[in-house]
Write a protein that holds these residues in place. Structure first.
Motif, PDB file in Angstrom:
ATOM      1  N   GLU A  50       0.861  14.052  -8.860  1.00  0.00           N
ATOM      2  CA  GLU A  50       0.732  12.356  -8.916  1.00  0.00           C
ATOM      3  C   GLU A  50      -0.681  11.890  -9.255  1.00  0.00           C
ATOM      4  OE1 GLU A  50       2.614   8.673  -9.171  1.00  0.00           O
ATOM      5  OE2 GLU A  50       3.307  10.802  -9.731  1.00  0.00           O
ATOM      6  N   ALA A  51      -1.628  12.559  -8.265  1.00  0.00           N
ATOM      7  CA  ALA A  51      -2.913  12.082  -8.215  1.00  0.00           C
ATOM      8  C   ALA A  51      -3.493  12.351  -9.543  1.00  0.00           C
ATOM      9  CB  ALA A  51      -3.819  12.707  -7.051  1.00  0.00           C
ATOM     10  N   TYR A  52      -3.395  13.683 -10.098  1.00  0.00           N
ATOM     11  CA  TYR A  52      -3.998  13.940 -11.280  1.00  0.00           C
ATOM     12  C   TYR A  52      -3.696  13.008 -12.451  1.00  0.00           C
ATOM     13  CZ  TYR A  52      -4.690  16.889 -15.434  1.00  0.00           C
ATOM     14  OH  TYR A  52      -5.001  17.351 -16.711  1.00  0.00           O
ATOM     15  N   ARG A  53      -2.312  12.774 -12.437  1.00  0.00           N
ATOM     16  CA  ARG A  53      -1.853  12.002 -13.549  1.00  0.00           C
ATOM     17  C   ARG A  53      -2.579  10.338 -13.432  1.00  0.00           C
ATOM     18  NH1 ARG A  53       1.298   8.120 -13.828  1.00  0.00           N
ATOM     19  NH2 ARG A  53       2.039   7.740 -11.718  1.00  0.00           N
ATOM     20  N   ARG A  54      -2.652  10.009 -12.085  1.00  0.00           N
ATOM     21  CA  ARG A  54      -3.245   8.732 -12.114  1.00  0.00           C
ATOM     22  C   ARG A  54      -4.641   8.759 -12.355  1.00  0.00           C
ATOM     23  NH1 ARG A  54      -0.625   6.583  -6.533  1.00  0.00           N
ATOM     24  NH2 ARG A  54       1.480   6.084  -7.500  1.00  0.00           N
ATOM     25  N   ALA A  55      -5.342   9.664 -11.895  1.00  0.00           N
ATOM     26  CA  ALA A  55      -6.977   9.841 -12.396  1.00  0.00           C
ATOM     27  C   ALA A  55      -6.991  10.104 -13.783  1.00  0.00           C
ATOM     28  CB  ALA A  55      -7.519  11.078 -11.695  1.00  0.00           C
ATOM     29  N   LYS A  56      -6.305  10.828 -14.499  1.00  0.00           N
ATOM     30  CA  LYS A  56      -6.310  10.794 -15.765  1.00  0.00           C
ATOM     31  C   LYS A  56      -6.262   9.389 -16.639  1.00  0.00           C
ATOM     32  CE  LYS A  56      -5.803  14.485 -18.112  1.00  0.00           C
ATOM     33  NZ  LYS A  56      -6.834  15.245 -19.248  1.00  0.00           N
ATOM     34  N   GLU A  57      -5.124   8.621 -15.799  1.00  0.00           N
ATOM     35  CA  GLU A  57      -4.815   7.530 -16.634  1.00  0.00           C
ATOM     36  C   GLU A  57      -5.986   6.486 -16.536  1.00  0.00           C
ATOM     37  OE1 GLU A  57      -0.881   6.286 -15.565  1.00  0.00           O
ATOM     38  OE2 GLU A  57      -1.381   4.289 -15.641  1.00  0.00           O
ATOM     39  N   THR A  58      -6.694   6.623 -15.288  1.00  0.00           N
ATOM     40  CA  THR A  58      -7.810   5.547 -14.523  1.00  0.00           C
ATOM     41  C   THR A  58      -9.371   5.981 -15.456  1.00  0.00           C
ATOM     42  OG1 THR A  58      -6.752   5.361 -12.542  1.00  0.00           O
ATOM     43  CG2 THR A  58      -9.156   4.773 -12.997  1.00  0.00           C
ATOM     44  N   TYR A  59      -9.246   7.279 -15.552  1.00  0.00           N
ATOM     45  CA  TYR A  59     -10.892   7.527 -16.233  1.00  0.00           C
ATOM     46  C   TYR A  59     -10.850   7.913 -17.626  1.00  0.00           C
ATOM     47  CZ  TYR A  59     -11.844   6.965 -11.379  1.00  0.00           C
ATOM     48  OH  TYR A  59     -12.003   6.209 -10.111  1.00  0.00           O
ATOM     49  N   SER A  60      -9.648   7.972 -18.271  1.00  0.00           N
ATOM     50  CA  SER A  60      -9.627   8.527 -19.816  1.00  0.00           C
ATOM     51  C   SER A  60     -10.345   7.417 -20.687  1.00  0.00           C
ATOM     52  CB  SER A  60      -8.100   8.608 -19.984  1.00  0.00           C
ATOM     53  OG  SER A  60      -7.493   7.562 -20.118  1.00  0.00           O
ATOM     54  N   GLY A  61     -10.720   6.355 -20.159  1.00  0.00           N
ATOM     55  CA  GLY A  61     -11.442   5.287 -21.180  1.00  0.00           C
ATOM     56  C   GLY A  61     -10.413   4.273 -21.533  1.00  0.00           C
ATOM     57  N   GLU A  62      -9.254   4.301 -21.554  1.00  0.00           N
ATOM     58  CA  GLU A  62      -8.319   3.379 -21.764  1.00  0.00           C
ATOM     59  C   GLU A  62      -8.119   2.504 -21.027  1.00  0.00           C
ATOM     60  OE1 GLU A  62      -6.770   3.357 -24.969  1.00  0.00           O
ATOM     61  OE2 GLU A  62      -8.117   5.075 -25.328  1.00  0.00           O
ATOM     62  N   SER A  63      -8.320   2.698 -19.611  1.00  0.00           N
ATOM     63  CA  SER A  63      -7.963   1.721 -18.503  1.00  0.00           C
ATOM     64  C   SER A  63      -8.912   0.530 -18.529  1.00  0.00           C
ATOM     65  CB  SER A  63      -7.811   2.424 -17.221  1.00  0.00           C
ATOM     66  OG  SER A  63      -7.803   1.519 -15.939  1.00  0.00           O
ATOM     67  N   PRO A  64      -8.402  -0.741 -18.456  1.00  0.00           N
ATOM     68  CA  PRO A  64      -9.392  -2.016 -18.269  1.00  0.00           C
ATOM     69  C   PRO A  64     -10.079  -1.856 -16.755  1.00  0.00           C
ATOM     70  CG  PRO A  64      -7.148  -2.652 -17.958  1.00  0.00           C
ATOM     71  CD  PRO A  64      -6.985  -1.145 -18.499  1.00  0.00           C
ATOM     72  N   ALA A  65      -9.535  -0.891 -16.046  1.00  0.00           N
ATOM     73  CA  ALA A  65     -10.113  -0.843 -14.524  1.00  0.00           C
ATOM     74  C   ALA A  65     -11.474  -0.332 -14.441  1.00  0.00           C
ATOM     75  CB  ALA A  65      -9.038  -0.377 -13.630  1.00  0.00           C
ATOM     76  N   THR A  66     -11.964   0.321 -15.283  1.00  0.00           N
ATOM     77  CA  THR A  66     -13.004   1.263 -15.290  1.00  0.00           C
ATOM     78  C   THR A  66     -14.303   0.924 -15.921  1.00  0.00           C
ATOM     79  OG1 THR A  66     -12.371   2.970 -16.811  1.00  0.00           O
ATOM     80  CG2 THR A  66     -12.058   3.378 -14.509  1.00  0.00           C
TER      81      THR A  66
END
Lengths: 319, 223
Positions: B26-42
């Motif tokens: 779960e943590a891996y999936r979330r980290a990928k989602e966060t730092y893959s460049g698509e997230s407005p959060a980063t």
């Protein structure tokens, strides 16, 4: 609802009243609506609740509560027209819920001196009420930051849009630096902090976490104090107007990013679903929780209030 | 408080050191989602380069902590206070995490553990002779308890989550099967079905796996 008086938010506050400060940087993210709704949730549990419209210059909390246009406001107290904060408290139609309105207050009132601010906070804290909810204005003015830092729980409202998230980060960054700068008098360290606030600083410090490590390498004691203070900062995060699962997940991404960038462990307490009923209740000047008590946004806010009181995150609910 | 470059793999994934396999996934999936460049959060705090750096660390953390042997070794070094930066134990089993080549060209020794080695690791009797490579491995002579099944799955580079996705069996039950937690398994009729599905998913003979596992299960329950 069980209630724990321990410090679980900003590492500050007063044990008699629990102060929640609701901010977030961007205007229109739903701070007033969520503040009024959280206030209603708390008052329904039988707690005495006071809402303070600290959005000086842009106050409209009274409209979210459907109260008549107030005759006395916060500025009457700040300008010393009335000596006691109790003189500007008005009752609302909701049992246990009272309000200090900021209507009629203008920007010059927003520029309160430090002494005025302390007077206000001292009197607020002395009130016989269990919860004080401060609805903060947009932006990163010192007043806003100080109200946020004085609270037991600082709550940040963000909508799942890049502009709102950017402003929220700016707000967190300002809170972070404000906290550190107020801690020390050492001119050398203050210079480093001011320098580090500029992203293109000469020292090559990229993130606040790097700054803390840099300060520690120069002065171990100050560095440790800084780190301890930052660890106490645990603002709560609410994502407002979510439409998709992806919007909800943005909250987890913000949490992770803040931990890696600021070293701040944000607590993601919940999200509020987008629904037409929200603007309909605002337009009618009726509280959402009274007008649409069974709507999904109302249920979301009830759950958030519970999470904040219980000091829980949505992850722990196996969302 | 460490910079992400200095964080250990648990800190990188933002999980506790005793995190379950499911939590790691779960943590891996979330980290990928966060730092893959698509997230407005980063994007407003981290540059693309920094996001890539974090992602690289996330990948290394996931691969290390997903494999029990690798995780054990990592934990050992961590608790001994040894330098764990650039720990890449999983590369020892890189053949396992590579995508398998087409079946016709597949060389058994590259994608599969030797039966002898696997049996030894699982604490079981070695097989009498090697089975020929087929679509489903028979593992003639091998006894399949949970530990053995887990070893085979890991050597094939398959995650438990992928098995759960494929079979629609709850990951909790899959963990119990691999953990030989017989008391926590479902009733016999469901268990047999689960075992056959699991075996199929990792390319083993379903009937053999089921029969072999049930022997262990009955023995374990009676003890």
């Amino acid at each position: 609802m069980p209630f724990d008086v321990k410090n679980n938010g900003n590492g500050s506050g007063h044990p008699r009243s629990q102060i929640w400060a609701i901010g977030g940087g961007k205007g229109g993210s739903g701070k007033s609506l969520i503040t009024s709704s959280l206030g209603i949730c708390l008052s329904r549990t039988g707690k005495e609740v006071l809402l303070v419209d600290a959005d000086l210059g842009g106050a409209n909390l009274h409209s979210c509560l459907g109260t008549p246009y107030p005759n006395v406001t916060l500025s009457d107290f700040i300008r010393k027209k009335v000596p006691d904060i109790k003189d500007v408290i008005i009752n609302t139609a909701i049992p246990n819920l009272r309000l200090i309105s900021g209507a009629e207050d203008y920007l010059e009132v927003a520029n309160t001196s430090y002494a005025q601010k302390i007077r206000l906070l001292r009197q607020l804290i002395s009130l016989d009420t269990e919860y004080i909810l401060l609805d903060l204005g947009a932006g990163t003015a010192f007043n806003t930051l100080d109200f946020f830092l004085i609270a037991n729980d600082g709550i940040i409202i963000v909508t799942p849009e890049p502009t709102s998230i950017e402003n929220a980060y700016r707000f967190i960054k300002s809170v972070f630096f404000r906290r550190l700068k107020r801690m020390i008098n050492d001119a050398r360290i203050r210079d480093i902090i001011v320098n580090a606030m500029d992203r293109k600083n000469e020292l090559g410090i990229r993130t606040p976490v790097e700054l803390l490590n840099y300060v520690e390498s120069i002065d171990n004691e100050i560095g440790q104090r800084f780190k301890n203070e930052v660890l106490k900062l645990r603002p709560k995060l609410i994502i407002n107007s979510v439409r998709t699962k992806g919007d909800i997940n943005i909250g987890f991404s913000i949490k992770s990013t803040c931990l890696k960038y600021f070293g701040i462990n944000i607590s993601y307490v919940g999200h509020v679903e987008y629904d037409e009923c929200v603007w309909q209740s605002v337009r009618r000047r009726r509280p959402l929780l009274l007008e649409y008590p069974n709507s999904r946004p109302a249920k979301c806010i009830e759950r958030i209030a519970k999470n904040i009181i219980m000091n829980k995150e949505i992850e722990e609910e196996h969302f | 408080m460490k910079m992400f470059r200095d964080q250990n793999y648990y800190e990188i994934l933002e999980i506790r050191p005793d995190a379950s396999y499911k939590e790691i996934e779960e943590a891996y999936r979330r980290a990928k989602e966060t730092y893959s460049g698509e997230s407005p959060a980063t994007y407003s705090l981290f540059t693309q380069e920094e996001c890539n750096e974090i992602l690289e660390a996330v990948e290394a953390a996931y691969r290390t902590l997903s494999f029990s042997k690798s995780r054990e070794e990592y934990d050992r070094r961590l608790s001994a206070g040894l330098d764990v930066r650039d720990f890449r134990y999983y590369t020892d089993t890189k053949e396992a995490i590579k995508p398998s080549p087409p079946a016709a060209e597949q060389k058994e020794e590259k994608v599969m553990p030797s039966y002898h080695a696997v049996s030894k690791e699982a604490g079981l009797h070695p097989p009498q002779e090697s089975a020929p490579h087929k679509d489903t491995e028979t593992y003639e002579g091998v006894e399949f308890n949970g530990k053995m099944l887990k070893l085979i799955r890991e050597r094939k580079g398959m995650t438990l989550n992928s098995i759960a996705d494929k079979t629609r069996i709850s990951i909790i039950y899959l963990e119990h099967i691999e953990g030989d937690k017989y008391q926590r398994l479902p009733t016999e009729v469901y268990l047999k079905n689960y075992l056959m599905q699991y075996a199929r998913a990792i390319g083993l003979d379903p009937k053999r796996v089921m029969e072999s596992y049930m022997v262990f299960c009955k023995k374990g329950k009676s003890e």
